[in-house]
Design a protein around this motif. Sequence first.
Motif, PDB file in Angstrom:
ATOM      1  N   ALA A 103       0.869  -1.323   0.193  1.00  0.00           N
ATOM      2  CA  ALA A 103      -0.045  -0.072   0.200  1.00  0.00           C
ATOM      3  C   ALA A 103       0.789   1.171  -0.472  1.00  0.00           C
ATOM      4  CB  ALA A 103      -0.793  -0.206   0.906  1.00  0.00           C
ATOM      5  N   GLN A 104       1.876   1.608   0.323  1.00  0.00           N
ATOM      6  CA  GLN A 104       2.691   2.344   0.690  1.00  0.00           C
ATOM      7  C   GLN A 104       3.827   2.713  -0.297  1.00  0.00           C
ATOM      8  OE1 GLN A 104       3.438  -0.277   2.289  1.00  0.00           O
ATOM      9  NE2 GLN A 104       5.867  -0.995   2.006  1.00  0.00           N
ATOM     10  N   VAL A 105       3.446   1.860  -1.640  1.00  0.00           N
ATOM     11  CA  VAL A 105       4.311   2.239  -2.754  1.00  0.00           C
ATOM     12  C   VAL A 105       2.726   2.854  -4.004  1.00  0.00           C
ATOM     13  CG1 VAL A 105       5.361   1.079  -4.593  1.00  0.00           C
ATOM     14  CG2 VAL A 105       5.997   0.694  -2.635  1.00  0.00           C
ATOM     15  N   ARG A 106       3.348   3.771  -4.043  1.00  0.00           N
ATOM     16  CA  ARG A 106       2.667   4.432  -4.744  1.00  0.00           C
ATOM     17  C   ARG A 106       3.051   4.722  -6.459  1.00  0.00           C
ATOM     18  NH1 ARG A 106       1.038   6.377   0.237  1.00  0.00           N
ATOM     19  NH2 ARG A 106      -1.655   6.295   0.761  1.00  0.00           N
ATOM     20  N   PHE A 107       2.385   4.215  -7.423  1.00  0.00           N
ATOM     21  CA  PHE A 107       3.796   4.147  -8.596  1.00  0.00           C
ATOM     22  C   PHE A 107       2.612   3.235  -9.660  1.00  0.00           C
ATOM     23  CE2 PHE A 107       7.159   4.097 -12.039  1.00  0.00           C
ATOM     24  CZ  PHE A 107       7.735   4.831 -12.038  1.00  0.00           C
TER      25      PHE A 107
END
Length: 226
Positions: A103-107
């Motif tokens: 969830a913390q990776v927004r790409f």
Amino acid sequence: MLAQRRVDGKTNEIPEFAPLLDEVDLAGRVVTADALHCQRDHARYLVAERHADYLFVAKQNQPGLVAAISQVPEQAFPPPSVTVDRGHGRVERRTVRAAPVPAQVRFPHAEQVFVVDRHVTDLSGRPRFTEVAYGVTSLTGERACAARLGGLLRGQWSIENRLHWVRDVVFAEDASRVRTAHGPQVMASLRNLVIGLLRLAGHAMIARALRWMGRNPARALALLGV
């Protein structure tokens, strides 16, 4: 070499990424690039517009992305892929771990994150260096396990070794004094053409092939079909 573009001296390669690839059929392909091109706009362009996939390594230009991937707990990763290569006076052990994007990776369009540990020793086992690389890809785990991601990464690194290094070292491109008008672009095209012809002819070592050609110019004409 399929395509090339001239980069304006007042900018860098990033604005030329899409215009260059507009010339190449990418549908169904996996595009790799060096860390400079780990850009959100590039990811959107490849997946949404060109129906391709990407595999990007992230470095200092994406500190937030690197930090987010480095925080993924180890237990989130399935068993890694480990390969060992021996050659050029060294032994290189590569461990590739891949996990579904957290969830913390927004790409854009990211499906997996990966971590690559490279540990290099000399032939006697003395450590030379250790490197950790982080990256992101639009390929799902069903389409690309850790082993396949490792192969794609090695393919990207082989471009550095088999093309960029040859141009920089064998052809001394950086030392070239051809710097005005279209001269640099023309010379780059000629170097790429020579490297491509020699590779297609089965020559693994370009420097040796150039010396062999230089001893008899007729060999170069034969390579061109003349």
